[in-house]
Scaffold this motif. Structure first.
Motif, short mmCIF file in Angstrom:
data_model
loop_
_atom_site.label_atom_id
_atom_site.label_comp_id
_atom_site.label_asym_id
_atom_site.label_seq_id
_atom_site.Cartn_x
_atom_site.Cartn_y
_atom_site.Cartn_z
N VAL A 1 0.88 -1.05 0.03
CA VAL A 1 -0.03 -0.09 -0.11
C VAL A 1 0.83 1.27 -0.05
N THR A 2 1.74 1.14 0.77
CA THR A 2 2.87 2.22 1.11
C THR A 2 3.56 2.56 -0.41
N ILE A 3 3.87 1.70 -1.08
CA ILE A 3 4.70 1.71 -2.52
C ILE A 3 3.55 2.10 -3.35
N LEU B 1 4.11 5.43 -5.55
CA LEU B 1 3.87 5.45 -6.94
C LEU B 1 2.86 6.46 -7.49
N HIS B 2 1.72 6.60 -6.77
CA HIS B 2 0.81 7.31 -7.10
C HIS B 2 1.07 8.77 -7.02
N LEU B 3 1.69 9.21 -5.81
CA LEU B 3 2.16 10.46 -5.63
C LEU B 3 3.34 10.90 -6.54
#
Length: 112
Positions: free
Chosen positions: A99-101, A105-107
């Motif tokens: 989730v963090t990755i 990646l989204h950011l």
């Protein structure tokens, strides 16, 4: 078991010579009798006691073995439970990392 019988070979041989036996024969017989008496002997009652003792020890061993088997099973259950907990925690950790990755990646994708 009975202890070997104490035997005075010289006295025995002397008595045989006094009774008319030759000194060599008396000495040989005394030596042979001494060797026979030096062997340990077991009475039937002693065998019964030894058998009873052996059976009792075997029962104790059997009981101890059953206790050990039970303890091993308990340890297996505890180890399995701990591994399940560890794997579950690792799974959650991996999901959180994913989730963090994904968020990173989204950011990064939204950066100019």
């Amino acid at each position: 078991m009975n202890m070997p019988i104490k035997f005075d070979t010289l006295e025995y041989a002397r008595k045989l010579v006094e009774a008319g036996m030759s000194r060599d024969q008396a000495s040989a017989q005394a030596q042979a009798l001494s060797e026979a008496l030096s062997e340990a002997t077991v009475a039937p009652a002693e065998l019964v006691l030894l058998r009873a003792d052996l059976i009792a020890r075997m029962e104790i061993q059997k009981h101890d073995t059953e206790i050990l088997k039970r303890d091993v099973e308990i340890l297996k259950i505890r180890v399995d439970a701990r591994f399940t907990t560890v794997f579950w925690m690792l799974g959650i950790s991996m999901v959180l990392h994913a989730v963090t990755i994904g968020m990173l990646l989204h950011l990064l994708a939204r950066l100019p």
